[in-house]
Design an enzyme around this catalytic site. Structure first.
Site, PDB file in Angstrom:
ATOM      1  N   LYS A  46       0.799  -1.232   0.000  1.00  0.00           N
ATOM      2  CA  LYS A  46       0.000   0.000   0.000  1.00  0.00           C
ATOM      3  C   LYS A  46       0.835   1.288   0.000  1.00  0.00           C
ATOM      4  CE  LYS A  46      -3.981  -1.718   2.656  1.00  0.00           C
ATOM      5  NZ  LYS A  46      -4.863  -1.348   3.767  1.00  0.00           N
ATOM      6  N   ASP A  57      -9.865   3.023   3.172  1.00  0.00           N
ATOM      7  CA  ASP A  57      -9.894   2.479   4.541  1.00  0.00           C
ATOM      8  C   ASP A  57     -10.558   3.448   5.524  1.00  0.00           C
ATOM      9  OD1 ASP A  57      -8.678   0.047   3.955  1.00  0.00           O
ATOM     10  OD2 ASP A  57      -6.658   0.873   4.174  1.00  0.00           O
TER      11      ASP A  57
END
Ligand code: ATR
Length: 281
Positions: free
Chosen positions: A70, A107
């Site tokens: 990520k 997220d």
């Protein structure tokens, strides 16, 4: 229809075999009657650049990224949104019509939607977050965007909390790092306690933090979802506090990805939860 069968997406990570994302997106693809595909793609960190750059010619609409890719993706994509920039991590890459790669982070959205869909609404000024890793960055960003003006951040290694607090504090939301042992001193001012550490995961130690100083109307939430009810959530429930488990964050963070890859904004339902939970056992 030929156009529909070209809807290709997936998730890159290393290792990737345990990812629940193919199960989750597969459920929604069937629910919406779409002929798309969503596959697990094993990609090592040193292969990420080539793998992302190959997406347009391989006919992909985009991919999700998971551990450990990520952060590295930020240096590879052509552009990214403000949330991904603040969190410093990308979990969704979409391919533009011009072949350019755009990074997003869903997220924080997933965390906020999980809380809000449980009926939670912030009513005091402060919340307390435990942990200072990647998950905590997304949680702090979400809480600042939900309107919190004051956040407390506690981490086992205090230096990490101090540097994250410095980085993410803004004019609108101050983040105060606290020694681990002092977390409970701010509990009376908090309407929310978030465990953003990996403690409490199956096989790891539970957090044995004392919850007695939290107000009776406080909510406790955990990003850990294996087990679904962590030791922290169990103790919060036993104290009569409202609890929100971490599975919903996983389900909600996937919604913007599904919409970007396949079109519809999918629903998080009890059926979906049960189906994904089966994949965990
Ligand atoms: P992630 O990106 O998933 O958040 P990470 O960067 O490895 O993962 O961070 C894990 C977090 O859990 C850290 O805040 C870690 O604390 P340290 O910074 O002190 O390592 C925290 N953590 C892990 N196990 C813990 C435990 N048993 N008790 C308290 N904190 C723990």
């Amino acid at each position: 229809m030929a156009a529909q069968s070209s809807l290709k997406a997936g998730v890159m990570g290393w290792p990737i075999t345990h990812s629940l994302s193919p199960r989750l997106h597969g459920f929604w693809l069937r629910a919406h009657g779409l002929d798309g595909s969503y596959t697990a793609l094993p990609v090592k960190p040193d292969e990420l650049r080539d793998a992302l750059r190959a997406l347009p010619q391989n006919g992909f609409r985009g991919v999700n990224l998971t551990v450990p890719l990520k952060e590295a993706a930020c240096a590879i994509v052509d552009d990214m949104d403000d949330t991904a920039r603040r969190i410093g991590a990308i979990n969704l890459v979409t391919v533009g019509t011009d072949g350019k790669l755009f990074g997003r982070n869903t997220d924080a959205f997933g965390f906020a939607q999980n809380l809000l869909s449980s009926g939670f609404s912030p009513h005091r000024r402060a919340a307390c977050v435990l942990g200072a890793g990647g998950a905590a960055r997304a949680v702090l960003t979400a809480l600042a965007d939900m309107g919190y003006r004051e956040l407390f951040l506690c981490n086992r290694t205090p230096e990490r909390a101090a540097s994250l607090a410095r980085e993410l504090t803004t004019q609108h939301c101050s983040i105060t790092p606290l020694p681990w042992a002092d977390a409970t001193s701010v509990f009376p001012r908090c309407d929310l306690l978030v465990n953003a550490t990996s403690a409490g995961m199956k096989g790891a130690n539970d957090l044995d933090i004392d919850l007695s100083a939290l107000p009776a109307d406080a909510t406790v939430t955990d990003i850990v979802y294996t087990p679904l009810e962590t030791g922290l959530l169990r103790r919060a429930r036993q104290r009569g506090l409202k609890t929100v488990d971490g599975l919903g964050m996983l389900l909600h963070q996937a919604r913007p990805s599904f919409a970007a890859f396949f079109g519809p904004d999918p629903a998080v339902t009890a059926e979906l939860r049960a189906f994904v939970l089966e994949g965990l056992s």
